[in-house]
Design an enzyme around this catalytic site. Sequence first.
Site, PDB file in Angstrom:
ATOM      1  N   CYS A   1       0.293   0.559  10.364  1.00  8.15           N
ATOM      2  CA  CYS A   1      -0.165  -0.489   9.437  1.00  8.15           C
ATOM      3  C   CYS A   1       0.960  -1.347   8.853  1.00  8.15           C
ATOM      4  O   CYS A   1       1.879  -0.836   8.199  1.00  8.15           O
ATOM      5  CB  CYS A   1      -0.967   0.130   8.300  1.00  8.15           C
TER       6      CYS A   1
ATOM      7  N   ARG B   1     -17.918  -1.984  18.115  1.00  9.10           N
ATOM      8  CA  ARG B   1     -17.150  -3.231  17.951  1.00  9.10           C
ATOM      9  C   ARG B   1     -15.838  -3.192  18.727  1.00  9.10           C
ATOM     10  O   ARG B   1     -15.020  -2.292  18.553  1.00  9.10           O
ATOM     11  CB  ARG B   1     -16.873  -3.508  16.468  1.00  9.10           C
TER      12      ARG B   1
ATOM     13  N   CYS C   1     -19.531   2.348   8.659  1.00 10.75           N
ATOM     14  CA  CYS C   1     -18.762   1.707   9.728  1.00 10.75           C
ATOM     15  C   CYS C   1     -17.514   2.566   9.906  1.00 10.75           C
ATOM     16  O   CYS C   1     -16.666   2.626   9.013  1.00 10.75           O
ATOM     17  CB  CYS C   1     -18.387   0.281   9.327  1.00 10.75           C
TER      18      CYS C   1
ATOM     19  N   CYS D   1       0.851  -1.194   0.000  1.00  3.02           N
ATOM     20  CA  CYS D   1       0.000   0.000   0.000  1.00  3.02           C
ATOM     21  C   CYS D   1       0.890   1.249   0.000  1.00  3.02           C
ATOM     22  O   CYS D   1       1.838   1.339   0.772  1.00  3.02           O
ATOM     23  CB  CYS D   1      -0.914   0.002   1.221  1.00  3.02           C
TER      24      CYS D   1
ATOM     25  N   CYS E   1     -16.499  -9.100   6.037  1.00  3.07           N
ATOM     26  CA  CYS E   1     -15.850  -7.824   5.695  1.00  3.07           C
ATOM     27  C   CYS E   1     -14.604  -8.080   4.861  1.00  3.07           C
ATOM     28  O   CYS E   1     -13.701  -8.798   5.306  1.00  3.07           O
ATOM     29  CB  CYS E   1     -15.425  -7.086   6.960  1.00  3.07           C
TER      30      CYS E   1
ATOM     31  N   CYS F   1       0.333   5.078   6.847  1.00  3.54           N
ATOM     32  CA  CYS F   1      -0.300   4.936   8.170  1.00  3.54           C
ATOM     33  C   CYS F   1       0.677   4.220   9.119  1.00  3.54           C
ATOM     34  O   CYS F   1       1.059   3.067   8.882  1.00  3.54           O
ATOM     35  CB  CYS F   1      -1.596   4.148   8.036  1.00  3.54           C
TER      36      CYS F   1
ATOM     37  N   CYS G   1     -19.571  -6.134   3.935  1.00  7.44           N
ATOM     38  CA  CYS G   1     -18.848  -4.911   4.301  1.00  7.44           C
ATOM     39  C   CYS G   1     -17.548  -4.913   3.507  1.00  7.44           C
ATOM     40  O   CYS G   1     -16.954  -5.978   3.307  1.00  7.44           O
ATOM     41  CB  CYS G   1     -18.546  -4.925   5.801  1.00  7.44           C
TER      42      CYS G   1
HETATM   43  N1  SAM Z   1      -6.665   0.551   3.076  1.00  8.51           N
HETATM   44  C1  SAM Z   1      -7.943   0.807   3.571  1.00  8.51           C
HETATM   45  C2  SAM Z   1      -7.993   2.041   4.443  1.00  8.51           C
HETATM   46  O1  SAM Z   1      -7.030   2.358   5.104  1.00  8.51           O
HETATM   47  O2  SAM Z   1      -9.038   2.693   4.442  1.00  8.51           O
HETATM   48  C3  SAM Z   1      -8.593  -0.351   4.275  1.00  8.51           C
HETATM   49  C4  SAM Z   1      -7.833  -1.268   5.204  1.00  8.51           C
HETATM   50  S1  SAM Z   1      -7.195  -0.578   6.708  1.00  8.51           S
HETATM   51  C5  SAM Z   1      -6.170  -1.906   7.219  1.00  8.51           C
HETATM   52  C6  SAM Z   1      -8.575  -0.516   7.826  1.00  8.51           C
HETATM   53  C7  SAM Z   1      -8.331  -0.026   9.238  1.00  8.51           C
HETATM   54  O3  SAM Z   1      -7.698  -1.041  10.011  1.00  8.51           O
HETATM   55  C8  SAM Z   1      -7.462   1.187   9.473  1.00  8.51           C
HETATM   56  O4  SAM Z   1      -8.116   2.383   9.219  1.00  8.51           O
HETATM   57  C9  SAM Z   1      -7.122   1.051  10.943  1.00  8.51           C
HETATM   58  O5  SAM Z   1      -8.095   1.711  11.735  1.00  8.51           O
HETATM   59  C10 SAM Z   1      -7.184  -0.459  11.184  1.00  8.51           C
HETATM   60  N2  SAM Z   1      -5.841  -1.002  11.453  1.00  8.51           N
HETATM   61  C11 SAM Z   1      -4.859  -1.207  10.557  1.00  8.51           C
HETATM   62  N3  SAM Z   1      -3.742  -1.673  11.143  1.00  8.51           N
HETATM   63  C12 SAM Z   1      -4.007  -1.759  12.473  1.00  8.51           C
HETATM   64  C13 SAM Z   1      -3.250  -2.151  13.607  1.00  8.51           C
HETATM   65  N4  SAM Z   1      -1.968  -2.519  13.509  1.00  8.51           N
HETATM   66  N5  SAM Z   1      -3.842  -2.128  14.819  1.00  8.51           N
HETATM   67  C14 SAM Z   1      -5.136  -1.724  14.938  1.00  8.51           C
HETATM   68  N6  SAM Z   1      -5.894  -1.338  13.893  1.00  8.51           N
HETATM   69  C15 SAM Z   1      -5.352  -1.342  12.671  1.00  8.51           C
HETATM   70 FE1  SF4 Z   2      -2.824   1.332   3.362  1.00  6.56          FE
HETATM   71 FE2  SF4 Z   2      -2.790   0.252   5.760  1.00  6.56          FE
HETATM   72 FE3  SF4 Z   2      -3.162   2.857   5.523  1.00  6.56          FE
HETATM   73 FE4  SF4 Z   2      -5.128   1.137   4.730  1.00  6.56          FE
HETATM   74  S1  SF4 Z   2      -4.374   1.446   6.805  1.00  6.56           S
HETATM   75  S2  SF4 Z   2      -4.344   2.933   3.618  1.00  6.56           S
HETATM   76  S3  SF4 Z   2      -3.855  -0.572   3.988  1.00  6.56           S
HETATM   77  S4  SF4 Z   2      -1.292   1.723   4.923  1.00  6.56           S
END
Ligand code: SAM
Ligand code: SF4
Length: 346
Positions: free
Chosen positions: A73, A273, A201, A66, A110, A70, A141
């Site tokens: 992530c 949740r 959500c 990606c 989801c 973030c 979802c």
């Molecule tokens: N890429 C898309 C986005 O960011 O909108 C969808 C997938 S992203 C993994 C969905 C959500 O998962 C993130 O917004 C975050 O809130 C949560 N998430 C991701 N990594 C995480 C982690 N290590 N611990 C807790 N929540 C996490």
């Molecule tokens: Fe990409 Fe992870 Fe951020 Fe979703 S949360 S946009 S998968 S880096």
Amino acid sequence: MDIAVPPEASKPALPSASNWTVRRILALYDLPLLDLLMQAQDIHRKHHEANTVQLSSLLSVKTGACPEDCAYCPQSSRYDTAVEDEALMPLEEVLQAARQAKDSGAQRFCMGAAWRSPTARQVDAIVDMVAAVKAMGLETCVTLGMLKDGQAERLRDAGLDYYNHNLDTSPEFYGSIISTRSYQDRLDTLARVRAAGVHVCCGGIVGMGESRGERAGLIAQLAGMSPHPESVPINNLVKVPGTPLAGTPDIDPFEFVRTIAVTRIAMPAAVVRLSAGREAMSDELQALCFMAGANSIFYGDKLLTTGNPQAVQDKLLFQRLGLRPAADAASAEAGNGAETEIQTAH
Ligand code: SAM
Ligand code: SF4
Ligand code: DTB
């Protein structure tokens, strides 16, 4: 710590999108824990069936690589984590996973994709997945990143019930976590989802090093949405080696419970949740979260790329706590009764 109870906090007004200021939310956080739990459970029971928990299963249909940054992530291409990149999963594999989730007792399926924002062709592929999963009798979802005009409508027409897109944290702390998309970008996507008539959500993550005021700031943003999101995932950071947040100190478990309780009080009708992070929680802490008003979990042994409690473990926890899965919309419509069984492979 000052434990004085401000008069306005002891009797919070019921759902109004506009009156949840950060100050009022902080006043709730400041209540003695047991008073806060009582208030949250009381409000919970006025809006939801007691002792019932909604079950959603997750599948990563496109993993890693990606471009976003973030900091929490493991799927960001900027960090060196153990996640193996995987292209978009073929429809048949997705359906196999959905069937398995349904057989285990999940009510909603989801599908998550590690995209900044899907292309039209990517949405075409997801449309097929949504339609086929919906046809199985599961709620649907997806979480695909930012949506452009018209994409939420395409997903809705395929049978999408919920779109997950989190605000993640407060506007003030946001810049310390993500630089590649703005808070406003997220609000714009959420507005598109809402305008298309797809259920929203939307929640966030705690334990990223934010202050209590910043946690309250997230809840104020969510509770300021009109209408409130139907589903509010509260994630506890899963600290994945290789990500910038891997070494963040743990949040006090009682502070996590308080966050659930305050979320419940601020958004009484939402399904809250207890999301990522359960694997690191004791059964006792999870029980407190249910007492605080959580009424949904991710169910199944994997989140997107990290672990989740085994279904058999959750089944046992439900038995010990006297919890039952909430009736899903599909079986309620079909008149299949108010309860569904949690099935396990064992
Ligand atoms: N890429 C898309 C986005 O960011 O909108 C969808 C997938 S992203 C993994 C969905 C959500 O998962 C993130 O917004 C975050 O809130 C949560 N998430 C991701 N990594 C995480 C982690 N290590 N611990 C807790 N929540 C996490
Ligand atoms: Fe990409 Fe992870 Fe951020 Fe979703 S949360 S946009 S998968 S880096
Ligand atoms: C949400 O709020 N939490 C889920 C779901 N929405 C998509 C994702 C949690 C991801 C945890 C880290 C991982 O497994 O990669």
